[in-house]
Design a protein around this motif. Structure first.
Motif, PDB file in Angstrom:
ATOM      1  N   ASN A   1     -41.132  62.730 -12.539  1.00 27.07           N
ATOM      2  CA  ASN A   1     -42.229  61.212 -12.069  1.00 27.07           C
ATOM      3  C   ASN A   1     -40.610  60.031 -13.783  1.00 27.07           C
ATOM      4  OD1 ASN A   1     -43.290  59.112 -13.016  1.00 27.07           O
ATOM      5  ND2 ASN A   1     -45.000  60.353 -13.378  1.00 27.07           N
ATOM      6  N   PHE A   2     -40.430  60.110 -13.254  1.00 29.93           N
ATOM      7  CA  PHE A   2     -39.232  58.971 -14.368  1.00 29.93           C
ATOM      8  C   PHE A   2     -40.292  57.197 -14.471  1.00 29.93           C
ATOM      9  CE2 PHE A   2     -35.539  61.251 -12.567  1.00 29.93           C
ATOM     10  CZ  PHE A   2     -36.196  62.462 -13.702  1.00 29.93           C
ATOM     11  N   SER A   3     -41.003  57.159 -14.021  1.00 36.50           N
ATOM     12  CA  SER A   3     -41.544  55.692 -13.584  1.00 36.50           C
ATOM     13  C   SER A   3     -41.914  55.158 -14.898  1.00 36.50           C
ATOM     14  CB  SER A   3     -43.066  55.850 -13.591  1.00 36.50           C
ATOM     15  OG  SER A   3     -43.606  56.519 -13.394  1.00 36.50           O
ATOM     16  N   ASN A   4     -42.201  53.634 -15.242  1.00 34.74           N
ATOM     17  CA  ASN A   4     -42.755  53.193 -15.914  1.00 34.74           C
ATOM     18  C   ASN A   4     -41.605  53.222 -17.493  1.00 34.74           C
ATOM     19  OD1 ASN A   4     -45.517  51.636 -15.655  1.00 34.74           O
ATOM     20  ND2 ASN A   4     -45.587  53.584 -14.265  1.00 34.74           N
ATOM     21  N   ASN A   5     -40.244  53.175 -17.565  1.00 32.29           N
ATOM     22  CA  ASN A   5     -39.764  53.347 -18.302  1.00 32.29           C
ATOM     23  C   ASN A   5     -38.240  52.202 -18.449  1.00 32.29           C
ATOM     24  OD1 ASN A   5     -39.618  55.905 -20.093  1.00 32.29           O
ATOM     25  ND2 ASN A   5     -39.913  56.361 -17.390  1.00 32.29           N
ATOM     26  N   LYS A   6     -37.595  52.021 -18.253  1.00 30.94           N
ATOM     27  CA  LYS A   6     -35.913  50.926 -18.037  1.00 30.94           C
ATOM     28  C   LYS A   6     -35.157  51.264 -17.960  1.00 30.94           C
ATOM     29  CE  LYS A   6     -37.909  49.273 -22.449  1.00 30.94           C
ATOM     30  NZ  LYS A   6     -38.181  48.347 -24.188  1.00 30.94           N
ATOM     31  N   PHE A   7     -34.924  52.804 -16.951  1.00 25.81           N
ATOM     32  CA  PHE A   7     -33.886  52.771 -15.744  1.00 25.81           C
ATOM     33  C   PHE A   7     -33.132  51.787 -15.575  1.00 25.81           C
ATOM     34  CE2 PHE A   7     -35.788  57.086 -16.985  1.00 25.81           C
ATOM     35  CZ  PHE A   7     -35.258  57.369 -17.074  1.00 25.81           C
ATOM     36  N   THR A   8     -32.106  51.783 -15.335  1.00 20.74           N
ATOM     37  CA  THR A   8     -31.034  50.831 -14.282  1.00 20.74           C
ATOM     38  C   THR A   8     -30.259  50.745 -13.262  1.00 20.74           C
ATOM     39  OG1 THR A   8     -29.338  50.795 -16.401  1.00 20.74           O
ATOM     40  CG2 THR A   8     -30.659  49.167 -16.458  1.00 20.74           C
ATOM     41  N   CYS A   9     -30.635  53.095 -13.258  1.00 19.98           N
ATOM     42  CA  CYS A   9     -29.907  52.484 -11.451  1.00 19.98           C
ATOM     43  C   CYS A   9     -29.927  54.322 -11.567  1.00 19.98           C
ATOM     44  CB  CYS A   9     -28.609  53.089 -11.854  1.00 19.98           C
ATOM     45  SG  CYS A   9     -27.925  54.120 -12.959  1.00 19.98           S
ATOM     46  N   VAL A  10     -30.035  54.621 -10.338  1.00 19.06           N
ATOM     47  CA  VAL A  10     -31.015  56.443  -9.756  1.00 19.06           C
ATOM     48  C   VAL A  10     -29.173  56.724  -9.267  1.00 19.06           C
ATOM     49  CG1 VAL A  10     -31.040  55.431  -7.531  1.00 19.06           C
ATOM     50  CG2 VAL A  10     -32.339  57.751  -9.091  1.00 19.06           C
ATOM     51  N   ARG A  11     -29.217  58.039 -10.023  1.00 20.07           N
ATOM     52  CA  ARG A  11     -28.120  59.282  -8.944  1.00 20.07           C
ATOM     53  C   ARG A  11     -28.573  60.342  -8.042  1.00 20.07           C
ATOM     54  NH1 ARG A  11     -23.940  60.714  -7.664  1.00 20.07           N
ATOM     55  NH2 ARG A  11     -22.657  62.624  -8.110  1.00 20.07           N
ATOM     56  N   SER A  12     -28.091  60.924  -7.562  1.00 21.79           N
ATOM     57  CA  SER A  12     -28.808  62.156  -6.960  1.00 21.79           C
ATOM     58  C   SER A  12     -27.799  63.464  -6.565  1.00 21.79           C
ATOM     59  CB  SER A  12     -29.563  62.254  -5.742  1.00 21.79           C
ATOM     60  OG  SER A  12     -30.922  61.809  -5.590  1.00 21.79           O
ATOM     61  N   LYS A  13     -26.932  64.040  -6.947  1.00 20.48           N
ATOM     62  CA  LYS A  13     -25.244  64.560  -7.599  1.00 20.48           C
ATOM     63  C   LYS A  13     -26.127  65.167  -6.252  1.00 20.48           C
ATOM     64  CE  LYS A  13     -25.619  65.875 -11.416  1.00 20.48           C
ATOM     65  NZ  LYS A  13     -26.213  65.352 -11.721  1.00 20.48           N
ATOM     66  N   ARG A  14     -25.375  65.161  -5.253  1.00 15.50           N
ATOM     67  CA  ARG A  14     -25.767  66.373  -3.464  1.00 15.50           C
ATOM     68  C   ARG A  14     -24.777  67.915  -4.299  1.00 15.50           C
ATOM     69  NH1 ARG A  14     -24.642  64.207   1.806  1.00 15.50           N
ATOM     70  NH2 ARG A  14     -25.484  62.193   1.825  1.00 15.50           N
ATOM     71  N   PHE A  15     -24.240  67.927  -4.933  1.00  9.54           N
ATOM     72  CA  PHE A  15     -23.772  69.151  -5.568  1.00  9.54           C
ATOM     73  C   PHE A  15     -24.914  70.036  -6.225  1.00  9.54           C
ATOM     74  CE2 PHE A  15     -21.750  66.654  -8.907  1.00  9.54           C
ATOM     75  CZ  PHE A  15     -21.908  66.705  -9.578  1.00  9.54           C
ATOM     76  N   ASN A  16     -25.589  69.443  -6.975  1.00 12.34           N
ATOM     77  CA  ASN A  16     -27.084  70.242  -7.732  1.00 12.34           C
ATOM     78  C   ASN A  16     -27.748  70.553  -6.399  1.00 12.34           C
ATOM     79  OD1 ASN A  16     -28.781  70.632  -8.997  1.00 12.34           O
ATOM     80  ND2 ASN A  16     -28.112  69.442 -11.208  1.00 12.34           N
ATOM     81  N   ALA A  17     -27.842  72.105  -6.794  1.00 11.55           N
ATOM     82  CA  ALA A  17     -28.744  72.985  -6.083  1.00 11.55           C
ATOM     83  C   ALA A  17     -29.937  71.978  -5.416  1.00 11.55           C
ATOM     84  CB  ALA A  17     -29.311  74.035  -6.646  1.00 11.55           C
ATOM     85  N   ALA A  18     -30.759  71.453  -7.300  1.00 11.67           N
ATOM     86  CA  ALA A  18     -31.864  70.098  -6.647  1.00 11.67           C
ATOM     87  C   ALA A  18     -31.996  69.161  -5.341  1.00 11.67           C
ATOM     88  CB  ALA A  18     -32.074  69.583  -7.809  1.00 11.67           C
ATOM     89  N   TYR A  19     -30.537  69.168  -5.049  1.00 14.33           N
ATOM     90  CA  TYR A  19     -30.510  67.482  -4.114  1.00 14.33           C
ATOM     91  C   TYR A  19     -31.253  68.912  -2.769  1.00 14.33           C
ATOM     92  CZ  TYR A  19     -28.011  65.117  -0.603  1.00 14.33           C
ATOM     93  OH  TYR A  19     -28.083  64.455   0.435  1.00 14.33           O
ATOM     94  N   GLU A  20     -30.858  69.840  -3.336  1.00 11.52           N
ATOM     95  CA  GLU A  20     -31.926  70.677  -1.487  1.00 11.52           C
ATOM     96  C   GLU A  20     -33.513  70.598  -1.834  1.00 11.52           C
ATOM     97  OE1 GLU A  20     -30.486  70.494   1.523  1.00 11.52           O
ATOM     98  OE2 GLU A  20     -28.968  70.414   1.121  1.00 11.52           O
ATOM     99  N   THR A  21     -33.710  70.973  -3.684  1.00 10.15           N
ATOM    100  CA  THR A  21     -35.364  71.982  -3.965  1.00 10.15           C
ATOM    101  C   THR A  21     -35.884  69.831  -3.105  1.00 10.15           C
ATOM    102  OG1 THR A  21     -34.638  71.508  -5.807  1.00 10.15           O
ATOM    103  CG2 THR A  21     -34.350  73.674  -4.530  1.00 10.15           C
ATOM    104  N   LEU A  22     -35.366  69.506  -4.025  1.00  8.20           N
ATOM    105  CA  LEU A  22     -36.175  68.147  -4.605  1.00  8.20           C
ATOM    106  C   LEU A  22     -37.545  67.511  -3.904  1.00  8.20           C
ATOM    107  CD1 LEU A  22     -36.753  66.260  -7.059  1.00  8.20           C
ATOM    108  CD2 LEU A  22     -35.250  64.738  -6.256  1.00  8.20           C
TER     109      LEU A  22
END
Length: 305
Positions: free
Chosen positions: A248-269
């Motif tokens: 949960n990254f909501s209600n912050n000031k992030f300007t972009c989002v990235r998901s790295k396919r080579f990280n195992a969380a790409y399958e678990t998230l």
């Protein structure tokens, strides 16, 4: 544009032939002046045209000290990134890499050494977290830094049967300071959950502060993270921990989002909330690497075009 497309293709073909002609021209022409964008470009090359040379080039680009925002001597954490990348390409495409065994072995040694070191230094990590986030002014700091009370009894901490901290919950507790202070908790090797929502913490995942990245890189068992309702900025990395299920990254000031396919969380998230931020990327850029097993993705109240 047309010239950008042709230069990217020329770059890819040159890499497949063991050189990198046209790649710098492609980066300039296509406006890839950010290491995150460059990683995405070369990662896409590897995904669409998997081969040892092109995936090796992608690994080096995505795990470069420029992309990781680390100083040149931060090789230990580059080793973990390379290990993750080569493990992914080996699993997905059966592409072996001479550097995989070396980088994974080195990363394992570093992590094992860290575990041994942290066992005797948990109190030091907690002291830095406490002082770095204004612990003396927290709404509740019961037990903290009291040498007569075991840290498992301190407010907001939960431990397993071995006394390892597995859960930090300091939600709505008047924390202040920079992100690197929160990410010190990455030095707790058994940590599975962290909730620092509704505080006043600022900063980013990856910045020029070496400690901020180095500790994020050590979150190997974290499954749940909630940093909502703070002042985090920069690019939100939904897959920064290889075990992540909920973020949960909501209600912050992030300007972009990235998901790295080579990280195992790409399958678990499974669940990601990025609502109420300042994300202004184009929709294709956001959705190109959405984790395949995601069950809930919230992107409302941003400026995605």
């Amino acid at each position: 544009n047309c010239k950008c497309t042709h230069l990217k293709e020329a770059c890819r073909l040159s890499i497949e032939n063991g050189i990198d002609d046209f790649c710098e021209d492609a980066e300039v022409m296509c406006g890839y002046n950010d290491p995150n964008q460059m990683c995405s470009l070369y990662e896409q090359f590897c995904l669409e045209f998997p081969g040892q040379l092109i995936c090796q080039a992608a690994a080096e680009k995505c795990c470069s000290v420029d992309f990781l925002r680390m100083p040149n001597d931060a090789i230990p954490f580059k080793a973990q990134c390379l290990c993750d990348f080569h493990t992914y390409t080996d699993t997905q495409f059966k592409i072996g890499s001479e550097s995989k065994e070396e980088s994974c072995s080195r990363a394992s040694q570093i992590y094992s050494g860290l575990n041994t070191k942290v066992v005797g230094g948990v109190s030091g990590v907690l002291q830095m977290l406490y002082h770095g986030t204004g612990g003396e002014h927290w709404h509740n700091n019961s037990g903290w830094l009291n040498a007569t009370i075991h840290h498992c009894e301190w407010f907001g901490l939960k431990c397993n049967e071995n006394g390892d901290i597995i859960d930090i919950n300091l939600r709505n507790n008047s924390l202040i300071g920079g992100s690197e202070k929160i990410f010190l908790s990455g030095l707790l090797p058994e940590l599975k959950k962290i909730d620092v929502a509704r505080n006043n913490v600022s900063g980013s995942f990856y910045n020029n502060h070496f400690k901020a990245y180095s500790d994020v890189a050590l979150f190997r068992k974290l499954t749940h993270i909630d940093i909502s309702n703070n002042d985090f900025s920069g690019c939100a990395d939904t897959t920064f921990s290889p075990s992540t299920l909920y973020a949960n990254f909501s209600n912050n000031k992030f300007t972009c989002v990235r998901s790295k396919r080579f990280n195992a969380a790409y399958e678990t998230l499974r669940v990601v909330d990025l609502s109420h931020n300042l994300i202004d990327q184009d929709a294709p850029e956001v959705f190109v690497n959405i984790p395949p097993n995601i069950e809930e993705l919230i992107l409302s109240d941003n400026s995605i075009a």
